[in-house]
Structure formats: structure tokens, C-alpha cells
Design a protein around this motif. Structure first.
Motif, mmCIF file in Angstrom:
data_model
loop_
_atom_site.group_PDB
_atom_site.id
_atom_site.type_symbol
_atom_site.label_atom_id
_atom_site.label_comp_id
_atom_site.label_asym_id
_atom_site.label_seq_id
_atom_site.Cartn_x
_atom_site.Cartn_y
_atom_site.Cartn_z
ATOM 1 N N GLY A 315 11.301 50.786 72.132
ATOM 2 C CA GLY A 315 10.365 49.788 71.633
ATOM 3 C C GLY A 315 11.049 48.450 71.396
ATOM 4 N N ARG A 316 12.268 48.482 70.817
ATOM 5 C CA ARG A 316 13.028 47.242 70.627
ATOM 6 C C ARG A 316 13.419 46.638 71.976
ATOM 7 N N LEU A 317 13.761 47.515 72.905
ATOM 8 C CA LEU A 317 14.142 47.053 74.234
ATOM 9 C C LEU A 317 12.993 46.297 74.889
ATOM 10 N N ARG A 318 11.795 46.851 74.784
ATOM 11 C CA ARG A 318 10.622 46.208 75.378
ATOM 12 C C ARG A 318 10.280 44.911 74.658
ATOM 13 N N ALA A 319 10.323 44.933 73.300
ATOM 14 C CA ALA A 319 9.917 43.757 72.532
ATOM 15 C C ALA A 319 10.854 42.575 72.746
ATOM 16 N N SER A 320 12.141 42.844 72.933
ATOM 17 C CA SER A 320 13.115 41.752 73.046
ATOM 18 C C SER A 320 13.437 41.380 74.488
ATOM 19 N N ALA A 321 12.832 42.086 75.450
ATOM 20 C CA ALA A 321 13.159 41.859 76.855
ATOM 21 C C ALA A 321 12.754 40.454 77.305
ATOM 22 N N LYS A 322 13.680 39.808 77.994
ATOM 23 C CA LYS A 322 13.415 38.490 78.586
ATOM 24 C C LYS A 322 13.650 38.608 80.083
ATOM 25 N N LEU A 323 12.563 38.526 80.841
ATOM 26 C CA LEU A 323 12.632 38.667 82.286
ATOM 27 C C LEU A 323 12.255 37.337 82.921
ATOM 28 N N ARG A 324 13.100 36.870 83.842
ATOM 29 C CA ARG A 324 12.780 35.633 84.538
ATOM 30 C C ARG A 324 13.277 35.708 85.974
#
Length: 338
Positions: A315-324
Motif C-alpha cells: 500500500g505504501r509502495l502504491r501510494a508513494s509511487a512516482k511514474l513518469r
């Protein structure tokens, strides 16, 4: 391929959680004032310059030496520092044992019979894929071939010598055995000093020959060049250069090359891990499609994990993910905290 690398990496990320933060050091009491005025202070001496980091080529050569058993034709590898993970506590060590028993029951039974465990005698695990659907998993550490050979010969395998090692093969492994690349196919275990391998017989055999210098190894293949740009000091890291028509190319359409790293940042109950991914694709459309799949993967596994520690980590991984997307949309950069 049988490993399902995405699931394996999700489980590894869950191992990173849960370690008490060290207390801050207590400030020392102020010294008593001197009875007489001190002379004027001399000019402050500048601190010594930091020790220079070894040049990248030194680190690269060291890693290539450790991974000399990976054949030149390998198209992907993942290396995980089990000793570092196991040092986090008993819970992490039990998780490692559970993952091994679930994914590779034959190897789990073998290591148990030989008195070896992950994170102790087996300090590092390396998963690598060869051409087609061939794959192998390797354990590196204090591997005593004589102890493993004794346990293996009790299972009535076909035994052959390869360079300075032995290869044990079982024909037509029954369906459901996690080590088999497909139901009813052959599976092998290779043993040499400091190394144990399991996977398809041909790839296990070539890995032992590569380690002995009798077959082309990682340094001479396309994957070896990618290692130069990888964060090889991370807790877990990997590189990939898919071959056209191979399993990895079919699983991730358009992927040209990729590398990732996942590292422990600091002990403690707060965010304590960092994940970096760089994946280059042939077209912007293929990169955008993979970004959508990655976002869906994070959401799905966070939901499956529920309120467990693994679910919280994902859940933390998904919430903090920055994809560009960069390079005209053909390269995906992903960063997140664990």
C-alpha cells in the motif's frame, strides 16, 4: 516461466518492513568552564576530504566475478542479499523460509537435509533466465558440496560431472513441482563449492561450466553490459535485456532493456526502503501500456495483501509511487518508498 518475477519481487519488498529504529544518541553534558581564559582559538582545520569511492569499473568487475556462473546468453537476472534481509530479525528469516518452501519445495528439503538455511549459509540468491523458457535459481554462500551430494543421492537422480561440479537430474518431474519449468519436464540441481543451482538441466550445466571458465559467462553477454549501470550494492537489484521471441519479450511486449534496485534506507517502523526502476521500450505506446500494467499490479497486490504487513508495504509502495515517461515517452522511470 515458472518463477513469476513480479510476485517474487512483491514478497521480497514485504521482507523489508518492520525493524525498530535506533534511539538518537544522548547529547554529552557541556564541559565545565576553564578557570582561566583560553587563548584565542586557532584557525579551524578543515575536515579531511572523504575517501574516494572506487571507480565504477572496480565494482562492476567484482560483481561480474561473483556472478561468473551466469551464462552469456542469460536475458535477465535478479540478485537478492539474503544475509542483509535475515539480519532484520526472526520474522524476516521465517518469511524467507516460507517463500523457499512454497516456491521450491525440493530445494527447501535439500537444504534442510544438508543443514543449510537462507540468510545464514546461503547468503545470496540469484535468479536468471536463459534463452527460451530456460531458467535457474542459484544460492551463493557456504555451500559444502559433500553434504549436499549425500542428501541428493538419496533421491535416486541421474548424476553427471560438469567441470568441477556435479549435476543431479530427475526425469519428467511430476506436475506441480515448482522447480520444473513446465509440468512433466526434467529438472536438475547443480552443486559446486560455494554454489548450488536448480532449474532446467541444460542451463544448470552451462552455469557450472561458465563458473569454471569453460563456457562464455555474463561478462561477455549483452546482460553484462547492463550491470555497469545497475545499483549493485542494493539489497535487491536486477537487469534485463530480452531476446526477441523469448518468454520475457512475450511477457513485457516491446521491452528493450530494464534495471531495478530496491534498498534498505534506514531501520525503523517508518518508510525504510527505496525502489527504482528504469525500463526502455521500442515505442511510446508500449511504455504507456506497461505503466498501466504496473499501476494495476500495485493496486491488485495491495488489495490482496489486505491488512497484513505485506499489504501495508505494498500500500505504501502504491501510494508513494512516482511514474513518469521520458525520452519521447519510450522510457519509464518509477520511484517509490517501501
Amino acid at each position: 516461466m515458472k518463477h513469476k518475477p513480479a510476485i517474487a519481487l512483491a514478497l521480497v519488498s514485504g521482507m523489508f518492513a518492520g525493524c525498530g529504529r535506533d534511539p538518537a544518541p544522548t547529547a554529552a553534558p557541556a564541559p565545565a568552564p576553564a578557570p582561566a581564559p583560553a587563548p584565542p582559538p586557532a584557525a579551524a582545520t578543515p575536515p579531511p576530504p572523504p575517501a574516494p569511492k572506487p571507480p565504477p569499473i572496480v565494482a562492476r568487475v567484482s560483481v561480474l566475478s561473483e556472478l561468473a556462473f551466469v551464462p552469456a546468453e542469460a536475458e535477465a537476472l535478479v540478485r537478492v542479499d539474503l544475509a542483509q534481509l535475515a539480519s532484520r530479525g526472526a520474522d524476516t528469516a521465517r518469511t524467507l523460509d516460507f517463500v523457499l518452501r512454497a516456491q521450491h519445495p525440493r530445494i527447501h528439503a535439500l537444504l534442510s537435509a544438508a543443514g543449510m538455511s537462507l540468510g545464514k549459509e546461503i547468503r545470496t540468491v540469484v535468479l536468471f533466465a536463459g534463452g527460451g523458457d530456460a531458467y535457474a535459481v542459484a544460492g551463493v554462500g557456504e555451500v559444502d558440496p559433500s553434504r549436499l551430494e549425500l542428501a541428493l543421492r538419496r533421491t535416486d537422480p541421474i548424476v553427471e560431472r560438469a567441470a568441477r561440479g556435479l549435476v543431479f537430474t530427475w526425469r519428467k518431474v511430476k506436475p506441480g513441482a515448482a522447480e520444473s519449468p513446465a509440468p512433466g519436464e526434467d529438472v536438475a540441481v547443480g552443486v559446486v563449492d560455494g554454489l548450488v543451482l536448480a532449474g532446467t538441466p541444460a542451463l544448470v550445466r552451462r552455469a557450472i561450466l561458465a563458473r569454471a571458465g569453460k563456457a562464455a559467462g555474463l561478462a561477455s553477454g549483452a546482460l553484462g553490459h547492463e550491470v555497469a549501470g545497475a545499483q549493485t550494492g542494493a539489497t535487491a537489484w536486477g537487469v534485463a535485456v530480452p531476446r526477441p521471441g523469448a518468454a520475457l519479450a512475450a511477457a513485457v511486449p516491446g521491452l528493450v532493456r530494464a534495471r531495478f534496485s530496491s534498498d534498505i534506507a534506514a531501520p525503523g517502523p517508518d518508510v525504510d526502503g527505496l525502489l527504482d526502476l528504469r525500463a526502455e521500450f521500442g515505442t511510446a505506446a508500449e511504455a504507456e501500456a506497461f505503466r498501466g500494467r504496473l499501476e494495476a499490479f500495485l493496486s491488485t497486490f495491495a488489495a490482496v495483501g489486505g491488512k497484513s504487513s505485506l499489504g501495508a508495504t505494498l500500500g505504501r509502495l502504491r501510494a508513494s509511487a512516482k511514474l513518469r515517461l521520458v525520452d519521447d515517452g519510450r522510457t519509464l522511470l518509477a520511484q517509490s518508498s517501501l
